[in-house]
Scaffold this motif. Structure first.
Motif, PDB file in Angstrom:
ATOM      1  N   LEU A  57       0.872  -1.176   0.000  1.00 24.63           N
ATOM      2  CA  LEU A  57       0.000   0.000   0.000  1.00 24.63           C
ATOM      3  C   LEU A  57       0.909   1.225   0.000  1.00 24.63           C
ATOM      4  N   MET A  86       1.554   5.472  -1.008  1.00 28.58           N
ATOM      5  CA  MET A  86       1.099   6.770  -1.453  1.00 28.58           C
ATOM      6  C   MET A  86       1.693   6.991  -2.853  1.00 28.58           C
ATOM      7  N   THR A 102       4.486  20.899  -1.194  1.00 31.99           N
ATOM      8  CA  THR A 102       3.268  20.097  -1.321  1.00 31.99           C
ATOM      9  C   THR A 102       2.647  20.353  -2.689  1.00 31.99           C
ATOM     10  N   GLU A 117       6.952  14.108  -0.709  1.00 38.53           N
ATOM     11  CA  GLU A 117       7.253  12.743  -0.247  1.00 38.53           C
ATOM     12  C   GLU A 117       7.993  11.902  -1.289  1.00 38.53           C
ATOM     13  N   PRO A 124      -1.801   6.241  -8.816  1.00 33.02           N
ATOM     14  CA  PRO A 124      -0.453   6.056  -8.257  1.00 33.02           C
ATOM     15  C   PRO A 124       0.313   4.929  -8.947  1.00 33.02           C
ATOM     16  N   ARG A 169      -4.072  14.564  -6.432  1.00 36.19           N
ATOM     17  CA  ARG A 169      -4.881  13.364  -6.179  1.00 36.19           C
ATOM     18  C   ARG A 169      -4.146  12.080  -6.539  1.00 36.19           C
ATOM     19  N   HIS A 198      -1.079  12.204  -3.335  1.00 37.69           N
ATOM     20  CA  HIS A 198      -1.545  11.932  -1.978  1.00 37.69           C
ATOM     21  C   HIS A 198      -2.670  10.911  -1.935  1.00 37.69           C
ATOM     22  N   SER A 199      -2.740  10.071  -2.960  1.00 42.46           N
ATOM     23  CA  SER A 199      -3.622   8.918  -2.891  1.00 42.46           C
ATOM     24  C   SER A 199      -2.770   7.716  -2.531  1.00 42.46           C
ATOM     25  N   ARG A 200      -3.412   6.730  -1.959  1.00 41.30           N
ATOM     26  CA  ARG A 200      -2.711   5.469  -1.711  1.00 41.30           C
ATOM     27  C   ARG A 200      -3.373   4.382  -2.534  1.00 41.30           C
ATOM     28  N   GLN A 201      -2.587   3.407  -2.929  1.00 43.64           N
ATOM     29  CA  GLN A 201      -3.108   2.315  -3.739  1.00 43.64           C
ATOM     30  C   GLN A 201      -2.237   1.088  -3.506  1.00 43.64           C
ATOM     31  N   ASN A 202      -2.828  -0.076  -3.758  1.00 45.44           N
ATOM     32  CA  ASN A 202      -2.020  -1.290  -3.748  1.00 45.44           C
ATOM     33  C   ASN A 202      -1.166  -1.279  -5.010  1.00 45.44           C
ATOM     34  N   ILE A 206      -5.837  12.087 -13.520  1.00 47.34           N
ATOM     35  CA  ILE A 206      -6.777  11.495 -12.566  1.00 47.34           C
ATOM     36  C   ILE A 206      -8.218  11.627 -13.045  1.00 47.34           C
ATOM     37  N   THR A 215       6.234  21.374   4.947  1.00 39.64           N
ATOM     38  CA  THR A 215       6.273  20.167   4.123  1.00 39.64           C
ATOM     39  C   THR A 215       6.670  18.933   4.919  1.00 39.64           C
ATOM     40  N   GLY A 216       6.744  19.064   6.235  1.00 40.19           N
ATOM     41  CA  GLY A 216       6.973  17.871   7.033  1.00 40.19           C
ATOM     42  C   GLY A 216       8.359  17.735   7.619  1.00 40.19           C
ATOM     43  N   VAL A 218      -5.692  -4.167   1.746  1.00 40.21           N
ATOM     44  CA  VAL A 218      -4.535  -4.782   1.069  1.00 40.21           C
ATOM     45  C   VAL A 218      -4.306  -6.194   1.605  1.00 40.21           C
ATOM     46  N   VAL A 264      -7.476  -1.102  -3.435  1.00 46.92           N
ATOM     47  CA  VAL A 264      -7.906   0.030  -2.605  1.00 46.92           C
ATOM     48  C   VAL A 264      -7.266   1.315  -3.119  1.00 46.92           C
ATOM     49  N   LEU A 265      -8.029   2.395  -3.019  1.00 47.64           N
ATOM     50  CA  LEU A 265      -7.539   3.734  -3.371  1.00 47.64           C
ATOM     51  C   LEU A 265      -7.948   4.688  -2.252  1.00 47.64           C
ATOM     52  N   THR A 266      -7.031   5.543  -1.836  1.00 44.25           N
ATOM     53  CA  THR A 266      -7.396   6.561  -0.850  1.00 44.25           C
ATOM     54  C   THR A 266      -6.966   7.924  -1.372  1.00 44.25           C
ATOM     55  N   ALA A 267      -7.598   8.967  -0.887  1.00 46.28           N
ATOM     56  CA  ALA A 267      -7.119  10.332  -1.147  1.00 46.28           C
ATOM     57  C   ALA A 267      -7.053  11.037   0.203  1.00 46.28           C
TER      58      ALA A 267
END
Lengths: 609, 166
Positions: A9, A11, A34, A38, A143, A171, A174-178, A248, A464-465, B27, B33-36
């Motif tokens: 998973l 980002m 931003t 990252e 992503p 988008r 800052h999205s997460r995906q497998n 996107i 920015t962290g 997962v 899965v998708l997140t924003a």
């Protein structure tokens, strides 16, 4: 080394960072911003996964980062430079020339765009910048696709010896995906720069030929088979009609078509490379379709290149010309295009809680002192957490990285012509000072601007962290390096008045501000600099290393709300009755900097043992 | 399996961590899965929103009225984000007073446990107990173990279980 794809998973930015390592990138440079930050962070965090030596750096600005990666690509290695869309403006000079001169090893310039915009000073579209710069640009829709496109970009870059841009948007970043991981490449390249001054030092005499070559290359790039728009054919129920999308927005559109039961009914094209757009594709659209809807963020880059007589999109107002194309916006445009009923359930526009400086933030104390010292001052400021000083009435302008000192000087010159001038207090963060504040400070000094510059030094790039800054003595990999002090730089710039103060000591800071004002109004014209130095609350070591008090509101509180309105610490709130302020102990860090904000001395502190 | 989830709160409440836990649970089950997420300036104490889409989706964003589940760590956000939820969607709220949706005083419980930031996992516990989510308690605990820094792990698991029991 694993030989099967492992799923993680990730980002979008982490996926891109990992993909850089997989592609055998050996030099990666960036300035944080931003939504791009990252990416380099992920390369640094995963550097152990690289099979070859890897240099990672937070450069002091985007132009420098670009030139570092560029030179590495001249030597035949794969390199990357990472920034956000407005960072490309800073790097524009080398970026534009690189289009003509090209590279040797693969170079990918990753520019994260921010449609919306969520955390930027504008919505500029890097794809349009690439059209103007004649640089191929890839536009990922997820992503996972962004990660795949890193290798695509390197392959294209090396095949044609050109810089290639990968342009994710917020988008994606800052999205997460497998995401499937692939084994990193071992390219075994040795740095070898082949001298060729007619190319690498090209004078104007050589440039028309290089431009001609570039134009020829772009035609070939546009025709690359793997980068042609991808068609998902419809079932013929919408004849001579097509949807064209990229980035996107393509993802939003696919989900929407499924939801509306329209999936697989209309010809749908995903544009992977918005510039240069292939001429075959343009001709095909003109030949095969009477009506097309073009969906893209943010500018009509594809639409302009298509010049299709039946195209609808941003130019005719079917899609808004600004803002993010959210699924709601896409639904409305699609329904209008297909003459479907659409009953917009427009929810009331509400923004919720506005952002504010953290409890205990030293910037808040600095701003409070500035406001008390100069209630009628002029306050140019800059890009960073301290932009939020706006909430406190201590930030009047925010333009672009480093603009505040020059703006402050400009305000001075403009007022001084008329006789008197207001006290101008410029606030600039430490990272921004190194990025582009130094030339502006030198300029203000030699032009005899009578202004106060306060450098808000919290020893990090906080917004920015927390990336390391030059005076910290740390590299992006966390190794020790030479620390570059701010004070000697300020002195070398010709500043005579230089003081350093912890803003938690607000009385002293206020006193210094007034001294600085006397200095700039004194016989020797010049700039006064105060370094307001206190660590960032996001650094847990800072918080645990400082005095902590029990802060309370006494019965003397009249409920005037001055503390809430003028000091705006998120840890101060009104009690249930609304008659008195109280301290929210969940959020209070016990710094006590709010105490001077109460005109009735009703906020008190007691030292915790 | 398809589910659309929103996580709403303000900066500093652990919205991002909660989002990652839920996505990791997907997962671990082999679900796409998708997140924003919200990053940058808004995270400085401002209203933040994450979306999570589990199943075969292409976009991480959620249209108005399409979310199946809403996890709200900040009650005032109800006015801001309610419209994203389906009318029949599950609504779980961190609040100390009665009102719409399933409610729990997660902040109060977290304070008792010594760390206000734990309210995010307490709310997750409630969502799992109400069977609002695609994942169960075992899957959530596994995801917390994967993602929590070791020194906070026990605290995080205790918070999740607290929400599960309440």
């Amino acid at each position: 080394m694993k030989d099967h794809a492992e799923i993680e998973l990730l980002m979008g930015n982490e996926a891109i960072g990992r993909a850089l390592i997989e592609a055998g990138c050996q030099i990666a440079a960036a300035y944080p911003g931003t939504p791009s930050t990252e990416i380099l962070q992920a390369v640094a965090d995963r550097r152990e996964e690289a099979l070859e030596p890897l240099h990672i750096e937070w450069s002091v600005n985007e132009k420098i980062a670009f030139e570092i990666a560029l030179a590495a690509a001249y030597t035949g290695k794969r390199s990357a430079v990472v920034m956000k869309q407005v960072g490309l403006n800073v790097a524009a000079d080398p970026f534009m020339r690189t289009a003509y001169l090209g590279v040797k090893g693969g170079m990918v310039t990753i520019v994260a765009d921010d449609p919306g915009p969520h955390s930027s000073q504008n919505e500029q579209d890097t794809r349009l910048f690439c059209l103007q710069g004649r640089v191929p640009v890839l536009d990922p829709a997820s992503p996972a696709e962004a990660a795949q496109m890193v290798e695509t970009a390197y392959a294209l870059s090396e095949k044609f010896e050109i810089n290639v841009v990968l342009r994710p948007t917020t988008r994606i970043c800052h999205s997460r995906q497998n995401v499937a991981l692939h084994p990193p490449k071992r390219l075994e390249r040795q740095a070898r720069f082949e001298k060729d001054p007619s190319r690498w030092a090209a004078t104007p005499a050589f440039l028309p030929a290089l431009h001609r070559k570039l134009n020829h290359t772009l035609e070939q790039v546009a025709a690359e088979p793997d980068l042609q728009p991808q068609l998902t054919p419809g079932d013929g129920s919408h004849p001579r009609t097509a949807l064209v999308a990229s980035g996107i927005v393509y993802g939003h559109l696919v989900d929407l078509l499924d939801d509306l039961g329209l999936g697989g009914s209309i010809d749908l094209y995903q544009v992977l490379m918005p510039y240069p757009l292939s001429s075959q594709f343009r001709e095909q659209l003109r030949r095969d379709y009477d009506r097309i809807l073009v969906l893209e963020e943010t500018y009509p880059v594809i639409e302009l290149q298509l010049a299709h007589p039946g195209a609808r999109g941003k130019q005719d107002g079917t899609l808004p010309r600004e803002g993010e194309l959210t699924p709601d916006v896409v639904e409305q445009a699609l329904c209008a295009f297909l003459d479907r009923p659409f009953s917009p359930e427009t929810p009331p526009e509400r923004r919720g809680q506005r952002p504010s400086l953290c409890p205990g933030c030293p910037h808040r104390a600095s701003f409070a002192a500035i406001k008390r010292a100069f209630p009628r001052g002029l306050f140019p400021s800059d890009i960073g957490c301290y932009t939020l000083g706006m909430n406190l009435g201590a930030v009047d302008t925010v333009h672009c990285m480093g603009a505040c000192i020059s703006q402050g000087a400009g305000f001075y010159q403009s007022y001084a012509q008329d006789g008197d001038f207001p006290t101008v207090v410029v606030t600039i963060g430490d990272s921004t000072f190194f990025h582009s504040g130094i030339p502006a400070l030198i300029n203000a000094v030699i032009q005899k601007a009578r202004i106060i510059v306060m450098i808000l030094d919290n020893a990090t790039t906080a917004m920015t962290g927390g990336q390391p800054v030059p005076h910290l003595g740390l590299t992006a990999s966390g190794d020790a390096t030479r620390a570059i002090g701010i004070e000697p730089l300020v002195r070398a710039a010709g500043v005579d008045f230089l003081e350093v103060c912890d803003p938690y000591d607000q009385q002293r800071l206020e006193r210094l501000l007034k001294e600085a004002d006397r200095h700039i109004r004194g016989p020797e014209p010049g700039v006064a600099v105060i370094i307001s130095r206190h660590g960032c609350m996001m650094d847990s070591a800072v918080l645990s290393g400082q005095e902590k008090y029990q802060v309370t509101v006494t019965e003397d509180c009249t409920g005037c709300k001055r503390c809430i309105q003028a000091f705006e610490c998120p840890a101060i709130e009104m009690d249930e009755s609304g008659a008195r302020a109280r301290i929210n102990t969940d959020r209070c860090v016990g710094c006590g900097t709010c105490i001077p904000s109460c005109p009735f001395n009703a906020i008190v502190k007691e030292k915790l043992s | 399996m398809k589910q659309q989830i929103i996580v709403s709160g303000i900066g500093g409440q652990g919205v991002l961590f909660l989002t990652r836990v839920i996505a990791q649970a997907a997962v671990d089950q082999g679900l796409p899965v998708l997140t924003a997420e919200t990053h940058g300036m808004a995270q400085r104490g401002g209203t933040v929103l994450s979306t999570i889409k589990v199943g075969s989706y292409h976009s991480p964003l959620i249209r108005t009225g399409q979310a199946d589940v809403g996890l709200l760590l900040w009650e005032d956000n109800l006015a801001v984000h309610r419209s994203l939820l389906k009318p029949e969607g599950h609504l779980l709220i961190n609040a100390d007073e009665e009102g719409e949706g399933a409610r729990i005083d997660a902040s109060g419980l977290a304070r008792e446990m010594g760390n206000p930031v734990l309210s995010n996992l307490i709310l997750l516990g409630l969502a799992v107990r109400r069977q609002a989510l695609f994942c169960d308690a075992v899957q959530c605990e596994k995801a917390v173990r994967t993602l929590a820094p070791e020194r906070f792990l026990d605290q995080n698991l205790a918070a999740f279980r607290r929400g599960l029991e309440d």
